[in-house]
Design a protein around this motif. Structure first.
Motif, PDB file in Angstrom:
ATOM      1  N   HIS A  91      -2.205 -22.974 -25.208  1.00 54.97           N
ATOM      2  CA  HIS A  91      -1.112 -23.683 -25.863  1.00 54.97           C
ATOM      3  C   HIS A  91      -0.570 -23.008 -27.121  1.00 54.97           C
ATOM      4  CE1 HIS A  91      -1.743 -27.011 -23.165  1.00 54.97           C
ATOM      5  NE2 HIS A  91      -3.033 -26.960 -23.436  1.00 54.97           N
ATOM      6  N   GLY A  92      -1.243 -22.001 -27.633  1.00 57.10           N
ATOM      7  CA  GLY A  92      -0.798 -21.352 -28.859  1.00 57.10           C
ATOM      8  C   GLY A  92      -1.315 -22.069 -30.089  1.00 57.10           C
ATOM      9  N   HIS A  93      -0.968 -21.548 -31.268  1.00 59.60           N
ATOM     10  CA  HIS A  93      -1.431 -22.151 -32.515  1.00 59.60           C
ATOM     11  C   HIS A  93      -0.534 -21.705 -33.664  1.00 59.60           C
ATOM     12  CE1 HIS A  93      -3.234 -18.320 -33.900  1.00 59.60           C
ATOM     13  NE2 HIS A  93      -3.416 -18.129 -32.620  1.00 59.60           N
ATOM     14  N   TYR A  94      -0.663 -22.407 -34.783  1.00 60.54           N
ATOM     15  CA  TYR A  94       0.097 -22.060 -35.980  1.00 60.54           C
ATOM     16  C   TYR A  94      -0.723 -21.110 -36.846  1.00 60.54           C
ATOM     17  CZ  TYR A  94       3.624 -25.538 -35.003  1.00 60.54           C
ATOM     18  OH  TYR A  94       4.642 -26.246 -34.415  1.00 60.54           O
ATOM     19  N   LYS A  96      -1.426 -19.117 -40.633  1.00 58.85           N
ATOM     20  CA  LYS A  96      -1.512 -19.608 -42.014  1.00 58.85           C
ATOM     21  C   LYS A  96      -0.136 -19.685 -42.675  1.00 58.85           C
ATOM     22  CE  LYS A  96      -6.150 -18.306 -43.419  1.00 58.85           C
ATOM     23  NZ  LYS A  96      -6.947 -17.499 -44.338  1.00 58.85           N
ATOM     24  N   GLY A  97       0.729 -18.777 -42.329  1.00 55.35           N
ATOM     25  CA  GLY A  97       2.065 -18.758 -42.917  1.00 55.35           C
ATOM     26  C   GLY A  97       2.980 -19.847 -42.385  1.00 55.35           C
ATOM     27  N   GLY A  98       2.532 -20.591 -41.379  1.00 57.70           N
ATOM     28  CA  GLY A  98       3.333 -21.679 -40.846  1.00 57.70           C
ATOM     29  C   GLY A  98       4.091 -21.333 -39.578  1.00 57.70           C
ATOM     30  N   SER A  99       4.094 -20.068 -39.179  1.00 57.96           N
ATOM     31  CA  SER A  99       4.802 -19.695 -37.954  1.00 57.96           C
ATOM     32  C   SER A  99       3.906 -19.946 -36.735  1.00 57.96           C
ATOM     33  CB  SER A  99       5.209 -18.223 -38.009  1.00 57.96           C
ATOM     34  OG  SER A  99       4.077 -17.396 -38.105  1.00 57.96           O
ATOM     35  N   PHE A 100       4.551 -20.232 -35.622  1.00 53.48           N
ATOM     36  CA  PHE A 100       3.819 -20.519 -34.391  1.00 53.48           C
ATOM     37  C   PHE A 100       3.552 -19.223 -33.652  1.00 53.48           C
ATOM     38  CE2 PHE A 100       3.464 -21.847 -29.945  1.00 53.48           C
ATOM     39  CZ  PHE A 100       2.486 -22.823 -30.069  1.00 53.48           C
TER      40      PHE A 100
END
Length: 131
Positions: A91-94, A96-100
């Motif tokens: 499914h992916g993840h975010y 630390k910088g906030g980007s997916f």
């Protein structure tokens, strides 16, 4: 506007009169195990292409079918500490910088399940046709 099917209960009654519940459960378990192993192999081989250490594809396993309510269920899972890794990979993840971030192997498991659904049901039907 609904459709009423009267014959389904009669079909089930006829099947249960010919075979015991235990025999039907045993046949269902055998069929789900055969189809589930095929799906497990397809998923593991597709995960092998996006491997890092290969543990995600090697850890793919199938739980023995169990009766839950009126359904026979077998789960595809990952041995060890790879459950969260499998979820993140699918499914992916975010970051630390906030980007997916969507990994290279994102959606591989779901794609294999959709592509091989017909083959899975064909294997189930073939196993249930056996005596």
């Amino acid at each position: 506007m609904g459709v009423k099917v009267d014959g389904l209960d009669l079909i089930e009654k006829e099947i249960y009169s010919k075979y015991s519940r235990k025999a039907i459960d045993k046949a269902e378990k055998r069929a789900i195990k055969a189809g589930g192993n095929m799906i497990r192999n397809k998923v593991a081989s597709s995960l092998y292409g996006v491997r890092d250490t290969g543990l995600l594809s090697l850890g793919t396993d199938l739980r023995d079918p169990q009766k839950v309510g009126n359904e026979m269920i077998a789960n595809l899972y990952w041995r060890g500490d790879h459950q969260s890794l499998a979820y993140i990979n699918e499914h992916g993840h975010y970051l630390k910088g906030g980007s997916f971030h969507k990994p290279k192997g994102a959606g591989v498991v779901n794609t294999q399940l959709k592509l091989n659904a017909d083959l899975y049901f064909k294997i189930l039907k073939g196993e249930l046709d056996r005596k």
